[in-house]
Structures are given as structure tokens and as C-alpha cells.
Design a protein around this motif. Structure first.
Motif, PDB file in Angstrom:
ATOM      1  N   PHE A   1      -7.871   0.218 -12.950  1.00 27.55           N
ATOM      2  CA  PHE A   1      -7.268   1.502 -12.585  1.00 27.55           C
ATOM      3  C   PHE A   1      -8.266   2.423 -11.886  1.00 27.55           C
ATOM      4  CE2 PHE A   1      -5.191   0.263 -16.702  1.00 27.55           C
ATOM      5  CZ  PHE A   1      -4.037  -0.233 -16.127  1.00 27.55           C
ATOM      6  N   GLY A   2      -9.452   1.915 -11.611  1.00 29.05           N
ATOM      7  CA  GLY A   2     -10.534   2.745 -11.107  1.00 29.05           C
ATOM      8  C   GLY A   2     -10.270   3.409  -9.771  1.00 29.05           C
ATOM      9  N   LYS A   3      -9.482   2.766  -8.894  1.00 29.52           N
ATOM     10  CA  LYS A   3      -9.242   3.320  -7.560  1.00 29.52           C
ATOM     11  C   LYS A   3      -7.928   4.101  -7.447  1.00 29.52           C
ATOM     12  CE  LYS A   3     -11.971  -0.167  -5.112  1.00 29.52           C
ATOM     13  NZ  LYS A   3     -11.986  -1.161  -4.003  1.00 29.52           N
ATOM     14  N   LEU A   4      -7.214   4.237  -8.564  1.00 33.53           N
ATOM     15  CA  LEU A   4      -5.912   4.924  -8.525  1.00 33.53           C
ATOM     16  C   LEU A   4      -6.114   6.415  -8.788  1.00 33.53           C
ATOM     17  CD1 LEU A   4      -3.731   2.311 -10.456  1.00 33.53           C
ATOM     18  CD2 LEU A   4      -4.221   2.462  -8.008  1.00 33.53           C
TER      19      LEU A   4
ATOM     20  N   SER B   1       0.802  -1.217   0.000  1.00 34.78           N
ATOM     21  CA  SER B   1       0.000   0.000   0.000  1.00 34.78           C
ATOM     22  C   SER B   1       0.840   1.274   0.000  1.00 34.78           C
ATOM     23  CB  SER B   1      -0.938   0.011   1.208  1.00 34.78           C
ATOM     24  OG  SER B   1      -0.184  -0.063   2.421  1.00 34.78           O
ATOM     25  N   ARG B   2       2.080   1.196   0.460  1.00 38.14           N
ATOM     26  CA  ARG B   2       2.896   2.414   0.563  1.00 38.14           C
ATOM     27  C   ARG B   2       3.473   2.851  -0.781  1.00 38.14           C
ATOM     28  NH1 ARG B   2       6.626  -1.634   2.073  1.00 38.14           N
ATOM     29  NH2 ARG B   2       8.627  -1.496   0.978  1.00 38.14           N
ATOM     30  N   MET B   3       3.368   2.025  -1.816  1.00 39.68           N
ATOM     31  CA  MET B   3       4.044   2.283  -3.077  1.00 39.68           C
ATOM     32  C   MET B   3       3.414   3.428  -3.872  1.00 39.68           C
ATOM     33  SD  MET B   3       6.593   0.423  -2.989  1.00 39.68           S
ATOM     34  CE  MET B   3       7.204  -0.974  -2.036  1.00 39.68           C
TER      35      MET B   3
ATOM     36  N   THR C   1      -3.545   2.387  -3.528  1.00 42.45           N
ATOM     37  CA  THR C   1      -4.298   3.522  -4.052  1.00 42.45           C
ATOM     38  C   THR C   1      -3.488   4.810  -4.138  1.00 42.45           C
ATOM     39  OG1 THR C   1      -5.136   3.965  -1.826  1.00 42.45           O
ATOM     40  CG2 THR C   1      -6.496   2.584  -3.265  1.00 42.45           C
ATOM     41  N   GLU C   2      -2.235   4.790  -3.641  1.00 43.87           N
ATOM     42  CA  GLU C   2      -1.388   5.982  -3.689  1.00 43.87           C
ATOM     43  C   GLU C   2      -0.478   5.996  -4.918  1.00 43.87           C
ATOM     44  OE1 GLU C   2      -1.745   8.501  -1.514  1.00 43.87           O
ATOM     45  OE2 GLU C   2      -3.403   7.293  -0.753  1.00 43.87           O
ATOM     46  N   LEU C   3      -0.619   5.031  -5.800  1.00 44.80           N
ATOM     47  CA  LEU C   3       0.255   4.953  -6.967  1.00 44.80           C
ATOM     48  C   LEU C   3       0.202   6.227  -7.799  1.00 44.80           C
ATOM     49  CD1 LEU C   3      -0.107   1.339  -8.429  1.00 44.80           C
ATOM     50  CD2 LEU C   3       1.920   2.381  -7.421  1.00 44.80           C
ATOM     51  N   GLU C   4       1.394   6.687  -8.219  1.00 44.84           N
ATOM     52  CA  GLU C   4       1.505   7.855  -9.085  1.00 44.84           C
ATOM     53  C   GLU C   4       2.092   7.480 -10.452  1.00 44.84           C
ATOM     54  OE1 GLU C   4       3.579  11.048  -7.157  1.00 44.84           O
ATOM     55  OE2 GLU C   4       2.376  10.908  -5.332  1.00 44.84           O
ATOM     56  N   TRP C   5       3.051   6.544 -10.466  1.00 46.97           N
ATOM     57  CA  TRP C   5       3.656   6.065 -11.704  1.00 46.97           C
ATOM     58  C   TRP C   5       3.434   4.564 -11.786  1.00 46.97           C
ATOM     59  CZ3 TRP C   5       8.488   8.353 -14.283  1.00 46.97           C
ATOM     60  CH2 TRP C   5       8.498   9.749 -14.162  1.00 46.97           C
ATOM     61  N   LEU C   6       2.980   4.073 -12.936  1.00 45.08           N
ATOM     62  CA  LEU C   6       2.775   2.644 -13.138  1.00 45.08           C
ATOM     63  C   LEU C   6       3.308   2.269 -14.516  1.00 45.08           C
ATOM     64  CD1 LEU C   6       1.659  -0.080 -12.278  1.00 45.08           C
ATOM     65  CD2 LEU C   6      -0.614   0.667 -13.034  1.00 45.08           C
ATOM     66  N   ALA C   7       4.376   1.468 -14.526  1.00 43.22           N
ATOM     67  CA  ALA C   7       5.035   1.076 -15.772  1.00 43.22           C
ATOM     68  C   ALA C   7       4.720  -0.379 -16.088  1.00 43.22           C
ATOM     69  CB  ALA C   7       6.546   1.281 -15.658  1.00 43.22           C
ATOM     70  N   LEU C   8       3.968  -0.603 -17.162  1.00 45.82           N
ATOM     71  CA  LEU C   8       3.584  -1.945 -17.597  1.00 45.82           C
ATOM     72  C   LEU C   8       3.979  -2.191 -19.050  1.00 45.82           C
ATOM     73  CD1 LEU C   8       0.036  -1.873 -15.997  1.00 45.82           C
ATOM     74  CD2 LEU C   8       1.807  -3.529 -15.387  1.00 45.82           C
ATOM     75  N   HIS C   9       4.865  -1.364 -19.595  1.00 44.56           N
ATOM     76  CA  HIS C   9       5.213  -1.489 -21.000  1.00 44.56           C
ATOM     77  C   HIS C   9       6.109  -2.696 -21.269  1.00 44.56           C
ATOM     78  CE1 HIS C   9       7.967   1.254 -18.935  1.00 44.56           C
ATOM     79  NE2 HIS C   9       8.904   0.973 -19.818  1.00 44.56           N
TER      80      HIS C   9
END
Length: 380
Positions: free
Chosen positions: A155-158, A109-111, A133-141
Motif C-alpha cells: 500500500f506504500g504508493k497509494l 491505472s485509471r481506477m 496510484t489513484e486508488l481511493e477505495w480498496l475492498a479486500l474483505h
């Protein structure tokens, strides 16, 4: 002629990774830039005669079908998954890239910054990020993610997500819904064929949209409501018409390598900040353009190379770089650059490419040096 020289390529590097006010943010960013093997994203003014404008280097995907990943396991919200690396000095970043993963590990959760690029992930299960829910950057490429194997609201809760990287996957449609907080959306190198008009609805903070190298044949008015959009890259698609309704905030529009043959009258006038327009390798003809299509005072660089133009379109005197090579132009019309030619009226054009046309060097009118007095490069 003494005022014609060899082409000098120049560009503007305006992209920035953003502003970071906290020492922790700067530290993890520096760490990632040293460690990451992923491709960089550099979108700057360019002209490449032979090579594609954007060079990506991605590992080849294996021929075997990836195995389904396990369901997310319940784990303490602070614990780092054993498949990943969570540097103690960067407690909000988790690195799971380039590890042959076929599933998404549990995200504590801290990420705030999570990296899953360069893996074999094919699915994103529903609720995969509900804990983070605190995610700011998400790399899935650079994975194998398909639209059919994504939860409908992953991604609804981000609600803090700012940057989403899903380029080079197997997506056939845009993820939806997307968080209103999103600032950058990277979806190049997928298999998307259509962008519905409401696909980007509500993304009023989005500043950069990357959709190049897809199969998009229709955009509708999907860009119209993006009030903060600065850059739209729709190059290397199957578009036959320009998107309806450009945002007023737009500064960079890339539409090269499509099948566009016409542009509506005053199309660019609604975007008074527009600086760079690239429409090379399309099917534009003079019949598909109005007299003042490109007569916009804000545009500094205009690339219309490798189309089907027979005449030089009229451009504004503020234009600095004009690329028209590889067309069917057979005359040098000075009125395209200067409506009046005298000491006080002249074009600010610095680079003009007319090579690869049907025009002859001796066709240049005698008053061209007076109108184009700022030009340092003229290729015929």
C-alpha cells in the motif's frame, strides 16, 4: 412506581458514506450499493441484552488450501481484466467481488474504487497496486489474506487511499506502512494479537478504526497520535487494560467484551468530545475506578452492564443513558446522579437500567423522582 416504564431502545445513526461532489462518484456509489452483496457497516448506539451488537453475515471459507495466484501481468493501463466488471458509465470503478478469485487481477491505472471482496484471495504480491496510484477505495474483505503472504509495502504508493477494507481475513498483524491519506481502516474479524505503539503512526487523517473480533491483548499508546480519530472499535478482544492516551477528537469508544478491570483517574477527560462509551462484559470493579472516572460532561451514553460493580459509579448530570444491568449493585445511591437534590439541580438521565443486580425495588430513595425527573425508563 408510576415513573418507571419499560425500556425503550434508542440509537443514534451518525455514520455517513462521505461527501461526493462529482456526478461520477455518486453514480458509481449508487451502482455499488445496488449490486454489492457485502455486509453493511452500521455502528450506532445500541443495547442488545442477548445478541452481539454487530451482526455480520459472511460466506464460509472452503476447507481446501487456495492455489497461489499468478504474478500480475502487464496490460494496457485502460483495459479491464476479463475476470472483473468495469461499467462504461463508471470508468473509475472495477468490480471483482464474489467471483471465486484466488489471485488479484491487474488493476488499470485509471481506477479509484476497486472491489475484491468475497473471494478466495490468500496473497497480495509486492507491487500489486503500483500501477493504480489513484486508488481511493480498496475492498479486500471476506478473503483469506494472511500477513505472511502480503508484500511489505503493497500500500506504500497509494497516497490517495482513503478507505481500506480488510476485515474477515487471516491477518495476524496490522499492514504497514499505511498511506497517510487513510480515513477509514477496517480490520475486524482477523487474528491480530498486538498493536505496537507505532503501528498507526502518521495517520493523522484517520477518522474510524475498526479492530473488533481479534485477539488483541495490548494497544499501548497507538491511538494517541490519531488527531482526527472519531470512532475506535476495539470490542471483542483480549484487552486487560484500556489503551493509553485517547485522542482529543474521539467521540465513540467501544471496548465491550474484553477483560478490563480498571480505568485510570481522569482517563476520559482528555477527550472532551466523547459521546458514547461502551464497556459492557468486562471485569470492572469499584476498586478499579476513581470517584470521577465517568464524571465527564460530554458523555451521553455509558454502558457498564455485565461487569462486577457493587455500587453505582458517579456520573455527570449531562448523561442521558446509563446501562448497569447484570452487575452486583446492592444499593441505590442518589448521590451518584445528583450531588445536590433540589428544584434547580437534577440529572438529565433518561434511561437507567439496574435490572439483574442485587438491589431491591423498595430501596429507591424518596428523593429519586426529584433528581431523576427527566427519566422515562428506570428498570430495577
Amino acid at each position: 412506581m408510576p415513573w418507571a416504564t419499560v425500556l425503550i431502545l434508542a440509537g443514534l445513526c451518525g455514520a455517513s458514506l462521505g461527501q461526493y461532489n462529482e456526478e461520477e462518484d455518486l453514480a458509481w456509489l449508487q451502482y455499488y450499493l445496488r449490486q454489492s452483496r457485502a455486509s453493511s457497516y452500521s455502528y450506532v448506539p445500541y443495547y442488545e441484552e442477548e445478541n452481539p451488537p454487530y451482526a455480520y453475515s459472511y460466506p464460509s471459507a472452503p476447507d481446501t488450501e487456495p492455489e497461489p495466484g499468478p504474478e500480475p501481468q502487464q496490460a494496457p493501463s485502460w483495459r479491464c481484466p476479463q475476470e472483473c466488471d468495469c461499467p462504461p458509465n463508471f470508468s473509475s470503478a472495477m468490480y471483482c467481488d464474489t467471483r471465486g478469485l484466488r489471485y488479484l487481477p491487474f488493476v488499470p491505472s485509471r481506477m479509484k474504487y476497486v472491489y475484491f471482496q468475497n473471494n478466495l484471495i490468500a496473497a497480495i504480491q509486492e507491487g500489486a497496486f503500483d500501477n493504480a496510484t489513484e486508488l481511493e477505495w480498496l475492498a479486500l474483505h471476506n478473503n483469506q489474506i494472511s500477513s505472511e503472504k502480503m508484500g511489505r509495502r503493497v500500500f506504500g504508493k497509494l497516497q490517495n487511499l482513503e478507505r481500506l477494507y480488510m476485515n474477515n481475513n487471516n491477518l495476524t498483524r496490522l499492514p504497514s506502512p499505511l498511506p497517510r491519506s487513510l480515513r477509514e481502516l477496517h480490520l475486524s474479524y482477523n487474528q491480530i494479537s498486538k498493536v505496537p505503539s507505532n503501528a498507526l503512526e502518521g495517520l493523522e487523517n484517520l477518522t474510524a478504526l475498526y479492530l473488533s473480533h481479534n485477539y488483541i491483548f495490548e494497544m499501548g499508546a497507538s491511538l494517541k497520535g490519531l488527531k482526527s480519530l472519531i470512532l475506535a472499535d476495539l470490542s471483542y478482544n483480549h484487552l486487560r487494560k484500556v489503551p493509553d492516551g485517547l485522542p482529543a477528537s474521539l467521540e465513540q469508544l467501544y471496548l465491550e467484551y474484553n477483560y478490563i478491570n480498571a480505568i485510570p483517574d481522569d482517563y476520559f477527560q482528555v477527550s472532551p468530545r466523547l459521546l458514547y462509551v461502551r464497556m459492557s462484559h468486562n471485569s470492572l470493579t469499584n476498586q478499579g475506578l476513581s470517584t470521577n472516572t465517568f464524571n465527564s460532561s460530554s458523555i451521553l451514553e455509558l454502558d457498564l452492564s455485565y461487569n462486577r460493580l457493587q455500587k453505582i459509579p458517579r456520573v455527570n448530570t449531562n448523561l442521558e443513558n446509563l446501562y448497569l444491568q447484570g452487575n452486583q449493585i446492592n444499593e441505590f445511591s442518589i448521590s451518584s446522579f445528583c450531588s445536590v437534590v433540589d428544584v434547580m439541580n437534577y440529572s438529565r438521565l433518561q434511561v437507567l437500567r439496574l435490572d439483574g443486580n442485587e438491589i431491591k425495588r423498595n430501596a429507591v430513595p424518596p428523593d429519586a423522582p426529584l433528581c431523576l425527573r427527566r427519566a422515562t425508563v428506570i428498570e430495577i
